[in-house]
Design an enzyme around this catalytic site. Structure first.
Site, PDB file in Angstrom:
ATOM      1  N   GLY A  14       0.813  -1.213   0.000  1.00  0.00           N
ATOM      2  CA  GLY A  14       0.000   0.000   0.000  1.00  0.00           C
ATOM      3  C   GLY A  14       0.844   1.259   0.000  1.00  0.00           C
ATOM      4  CD  GLU A 178     -13.645  17.364   3.705  1.00  0.00           C
ATOM      5  OE1 GLU A 178     -13.555  16.385   2.930  1.00  0.00           O
ATOM      6  OE2 GLU A 178     -12.762  17.672   4.517  1.00  0.00           O
TER       7      GLU A 178
END
Length: 311
Positions: A14, A178
């Site tokens: 990752g 947001e």
């Protein structure tokens, strides 16, 4: 790590925040670091909502991992998707983009694969309500948001026009809050004078969440402030609301009293819930580790897997 760790191999799965920072912390350690990710870039996820509303281009929030690691002599990047691990042989199993199999030996393994979007058992919602976890998701959202204004501008039927000017977001966490606020700002500021047949500022933004307030995990003070800001922007907040159905023309929502209400919306966006990726189940099977309800691996206080201090 000490001198005995010289030439030890550290594999990191990752290239998000955790994986990248782990690689950088080891830049002066006497180890060889291999960072594996299925995408070639590190993504600054907190700004995905700005990419999805056209404020930022994708290049502003995604940086090639090779570029980020180019000065770190003990680190290498591999573009591949990890499919599992062999704990006895201490090998990471992965697949190259064209399907070839790869193996990487390790002495230490850092699993930082992140999470994926969760539809809480309703994966059929995905075709109508894209999530917000990747650049690809953000570009889909951008096309749908701006496309909705275009379709509203050419709609003859008032009901159809109203539907295209209605945006529904499921999930009042950071991403939902947001994005809801940003869509209202796009409608009231960015696009305000761009159309001849519609008023973009008439766009409705509906925010749904099963909890009692937006940003509830952040505490009552910040949650209340978020609610006030959203109200000021014109975002309609529907708390204690559970989505029961989504299709091409909107969504159905069950309120706290059990009443189900249908909301017509041309654009539905999913900003709720995360779950562990399939890799977590493969690692749990290989190590005997437990998983929580979201599929995440249960670890010890030092973040290692029980009986596997090397992971």
């Amino acid at each position: 790590m000490n001198d005995q760790d010289s030439q030890r191999r550290v594999v990191i799965i990752g290239g998000g925040f955790a994986g990248l920072f782990a690689a950088r912390v080891l830049r002066r350690a006497p180890v060889q670091v291999t960072l594996i990710d299925r995408r070639p870039h590190h993504l600054f996820q907190p700004l995905l909502y700005q990419c999805s509303t056209g404020i930022l281009s994708e290049g502003k929030i995604a940086v090639p991992l090779r570029d980020l690691l180019r000065k770190q002599k003990n680190a290498d990047f591999v573009l591949a998707e990890v499919t599992g691990i062999d704990t006895e042989g201490r090998r990471v199993l992965a697949t190259r983009p064209l399907g070839d199999q790869l193996e990487f030996g390790y002495d230490y393994l850092i699993v930082a694969a992140g999470v994926q979007q969760s539809y809480f058992g309703h994966d059929e919602f995905a075709q109508w309500a894209p999530g917000m976890k990747t650049i690809e998701h953000a570009l889909v959202v951008r096309r749908r948001v701006f496309g909705a204004f275009e379709l509203a501008d050419t709609a003859v039927d008032p009901a159809e026009r109203s539907r295209w000017l209605t945006f529904a977001l499921v999930g009042a966490g950071p991403t939902g809050v947001e994005l809801a606020g940003q869509i209202r700002e796009v409608a009231t500021k960015t696009l305000r004078d761009e159309y001849r047949h519609i008023k973009p500022e008439d766009a409705r933004v509906l925010l749904f969440d099963g909890g009692d307030a937006p940003l509830a995990p952040f505490g009552p003070e910040l949650s209340a402030k978020a609610a006030r800001t959203l109200s000021k922007l014109g975002v309609e907040q529907h708390m204690h609301s559970i989505v029961t159905d989504i299709n091409a023309t909107g969504l159905s929502v069950r309120a706290q009293d059990g009443k189900v209400t249908r909301h017509e919306a041309g654009t539905v966006l999913w900003t709720a819930g995360v779950a562990a990726p399939p890799l977590a189940a493969a690692i749990a099977a290989a190590t005997g580790a437990k998983q929580d309800r979201a599929g995440r691996i249960v670890v010890g206080d030092d973040c290692t897997i029980p009986d596997h201090p090397e992971i």
